[in-house]
Write an enzyme that holds these catalytic residues in place. Structure first.
Site, mmCIF file in Angstrom:
data_model
loop_
_atom_site.group_PDB
_atom_site.id
_atom_site.type_symbol
_atom_site.label_atom_id
_atom_site.label_comp_id
_atom_site.label_asym_id
_atom_site.label_seq_id
_atom_site.Cartn_x
_atom_site.Cartn_y
_atom_site.Cartn_z
ATOM 1 N N GLY A 102 27.556 -1.686 13.262
ATOM 2 C CA GLY A 102 28.790 -2.451 13.268
ATOM 3 C C GLY A 102 29.740 -2.051 14.376
ATOM 4 N N ASP B 18 26.405 -5.978 9.078
ATOM 5 C CA ASP B 18 25.423 -4.887 9.141
ATOM 6 C C ASP B 18 24.271 -5.121 8.174
ATOM 7 O OD1 ASP B 18 26.677 -3.470 11.092
ATOM 8 O OD2 ASP B 18 27.381 -1.845 9.808
ATOM 9 N N PRO B 19 23.107 -5.554 8.669
ATOM 10 C CA PRO B 19 21.944 -5.624 7.786
ATOM 11 C C PRO B 19 21.576 -4.280 7.178
ATOM 12 C CG PRO B 19 21.569 -6.938 9.755
ATOM 13 C CD PRO B 19 22.846 -6.175 9.987
ATOM 14 N N HIS B 20 21.940 -3.168 7.838
ATOM 15 C CA HIS B 20 21.586 -1.866 7.262
ATOM 16 C C HIS B 20 22.566 -1.425 6.172
ATOM 17 C CE1 HIS B 20 23.844 0.151 10.897
ATOM 18 N NE2 HIS B 20 24.673 -0.004 9.908
ATOM 19 N N TYR C 181 14.882 -7.255 38.531
ATOM 20 C CA TYR C 181 13.560 -6.781 38.122
ATOM 21 C C TYR C 181 13.342 -6.929 36.625
ATOM 22 C CZ TYR C 181 15.611 -2.492 36.169
ATOM 23 O OH TYR C 181 16.317 -1.599 35.426
#
Length: 644
Positions: free
Chosen positions: A157, A394-396, A425
């Protein structure tokens, strides 16, 4: 058919379980994940000769290296088992942690072995698409138009909040850059300096489209703050609630805004941003011709679980535009409670009418008849999220995904052009940008190289795989995630009721009462134990701090501890006199509050899914009461020994 499958999801089958009840399935799927990767390796140009022969694998040093590897992993396992925190157990009621979903863990391991780097598309063609798809899942959940919105995964977050402020800062300076360029000043020549400082987000984004059509956008972008540096007089003030996450203080430092330009918004007795104060501060700044960079609101404060009235924030901005012709960016920090939006969405992703919501939850048997969530103003807050400019989630946390998995959603993806960067690159290969002399096809042009649009560089694609797989199994509605989140809400309400009704705990000549803070907006419970007859707030804080120490990792034996919780300090410096309401509820005098000006509280995020069954909860409560008695006895014994 899909709807029926989702409604028949069994929550207990989603997790490994407190006692590894689903060990057989988990082991089988883990073996499958590893075996599939090994087959992938061996199947790549099968005609190629093996480079490590059987004879070499039996050579002494070869075997010795494997034995040493095994030994080191044995040491690591011992360390992890000895000192890690058992978030999976209902005995843990502390920080915003819980068991993680099996599908998430398995998908993470499966993708991890391929080692995709979601910075560049050529290093992660599969997981980059999974990340963007998962980001759009979250955008849809909040009500954003998926054709216009954009979202992606961050490390947490904090970085998501940084990105929200990043785009707000760059957006704020674009009108001034346009006004300074001879080829574009006609676009804003009708606006005064004050109007340039206070343009609505959508109007500025329309200017981006016009600049791109004229082919001069990048030249203009180079004379915004990203090229010329920060001018605090243009950026203005950042309005942040007193309940803010500490990341906002760091963000003001990192982005050159300056912490002195943060204006705190007072909170009410429920730790929500006080609407009247918010309006007064905003109008006062406008009348002083002060510009407002952004207003931050919180959906789920990490200390008490409070949810700001987002609809009031939206209404305030609209009023500022209509009355004063001045606007500002709105970012919502929904890191904690964002996923709770699923509790309000039907299988089509539409908001269930509030007057039908309780019956809907009861009919699905995810809420008992005597418990309902949310309060009407909280429902309106979630419904208003589609109107804000960006959102952290926050998925966690309440997404039950393993670390590290934050995310940000942006209402209008055109805003990304203000922060995009290029490294030839890394970024030219996939066609997102035209390579010299090369044609780009539509399929490639729709692919976004994440590293060009985000704060982070190299980032794990395994997290994207975990989130994507989880969203496929658990849809973002009441029949999917709603079932899991409801379990925590139900448990939290039952625990609140039990703590409120618990008789005093007697330990010898001492008696202790439990006190709870007012009913939270989500499932964070803050409580304390107060010795009957104690009039000292300082002694009260010492008692609860020591109680926490006996119920935390600080004992040095977290795994063998019978109850684990967390704590926080609610003090005057952060919240003004708001914590006084709780101190008064506990029976302390105003003079005691004036002397100490802080309250030390025990803090428990109730995320466990295991106690939604009433019989299981009642058994758990009996054990918890006994633990409370045991801990308080220990504290009294310690105190008595001081005077022996």
């Amino acid at each position: 058919m899909t709807k029926l499958i989702h409604q028949n999801l069994n929550v207990d089958a989603l997790f490994l379980g407190p006692k590894s009840e689903n060990a057989v399935f988990f082991r089988e799927m883990m073996d499958y994940a590893v075996s599939e990767h090994m087959h992938w390796r061996s199947g790549f140009h099968p005609g190629d000769a093996a480079l490590i022969t059987s004879m070499e694998r039996y050579e002494h040093n070869y075997r010795e290296t494997l034995y040493r590897t095994e030994g080191i992993l044995n040491q690591l396992s011992a360390k992890l088992k000895n000192t890690s925190i058992p978030f999976f157990s209902p005995r843990y009621l502390g920080h915003i942690n819980s068991d993680t979903l099996m599908v998430s863990n398995l998908a993470y391991v499966m993708a991890m072995m391929y080692n995709p780097n979601n910075c560049a598309y050529e290093a992660s063609p599969t997981t980059t698409e999974l990340e963007l798809e998962s980001g759009l899942d979250l955008c849809r959940m909040f009500g954003y138009d998926p054709q216009k919105a954009w979202g992606h995964i961050t490390s947490g977050g904090t970085v998501a909040n940084y990105e929200g402020l990043w785009v707000a800062r760059n957006l704020k300076t674009l009108p001034f850059a346009i006004s300074q360029h001879p080829e574009t000043k006609d676009l804003v020549s009708h606006k005064s300096h004050q109007q340039l400082m206070n343009m609505p987000t959508a109007e500025i984004l329309d200017l981006i489209s016009e600049l791109q059509e004229r082919g001069i956008f990048e030249e203009i972008r180079d004379i915004t703050c990203r090229g010329t540096g920060v001018n605090p007089e243009i950026l203005g003030k950042l309005l942040v609630p007193q309940s803010k996450h500490y990341s906002w203080m760091k963000a003001a430092d990192i982005f050159g805004i300056g912490q002195e330009n943060i204006v705190p918004l007072p909170v009410n007795k429920n730790y929500q941003t006080d609407v009247a104060s918010m309006r007064e501060i905003t109008f006062d700044l406008i009348e002083k011709d002060e510009s407002i960079l952004a207003m931050i609101a919180v959906v789920g404060t990490t200390e008490v679980g409070a949810i700001d009235q987002i609809d009031e924030v939206i209404a305030l901005r609209q009023e500022c535009e209509e009355r004063y012709g001045k606007s500002f960016y709105i970012h919502v920090d929904a890191a904690y409670a964002g996923y709770a939006c699923t509790m309000l969405l039907n299988e089509e992703g539409k908001f269930i009418e509030y007057n039908k919501l309780a019956d809907y939850h009861h009919s699905m048997e995810i809420m008992p008849e005597n418990i309902s969530w949310p309060k009407p103003e909280i429902y309106q807050s979630f419904k208003a999220l589609k109107e804000v400019d960006s959102i952290t989630i926050d998925p966690h946390k309440v997404g039950f995904i393993q670390y590290a998995a934050g995310a940000i959603c942006m209402k209008d993806k055109r805003i990304l052009d203000l922060i995009s960067s290029r490294a030839a690159y890394v970024f030219q290969e996939n066609g997102t940008f035209e390579a010299k002399g090369a044609e780009t096809n539509t399929e490639n042009n729709n692919r976004k190289t994440l590293g060009s649009f985000i704060m982070e560089g190299s980032k794990s694609g395994a997290t994207a795989a975990a989130l994507w797989a989880t969203h496929r199994l658990l849809p973002l509605n009441v029949s999917g995630y709603g079932k899991v989140i409801a379990a925590g809400i139900v448990t939290a309400q039952r625990l609140l009721n039990k703590l409120a009704d618990m008789p005093p705990i007697e330990v010898g000549k001492h008696r202790f009462e439990a006190h709870i803070m007012s009913s939270p907006d989500f499932h964070m419970i803050n409580f304390t134990f107060k010795e009957v007859g104690n009039d000292s707030l300082l002694n009260h804080n010492v008692l609860n701090k020591r109680f926490y120490e006996l119920c935390s990792y600080s004992t040095g034996r977290a795994y063998t501890n019978d109850f684990l919780t967390s704590s926080t300090i609610l003090d005057y410096k952060e919240y003004g006199d708001t914590p006084w309401y709780y101190a008064e509820k506990c029976g302390f005098s105003r003079s005691e509050w004036e002397k100490v000006r802080c309250v030390y509280v025990l803090r428990a995020a109730i995320m466990t899914y295991c106690l939604r069954n009433k019989e299981h909860f009642e058994e758990y409560w009996q054990q918890l009461q006994a633990i409370f008695v045991k801990k308080l006895n220990q504290l009294v014994d310690e105190e008595d020994k001081k005077y022996v």
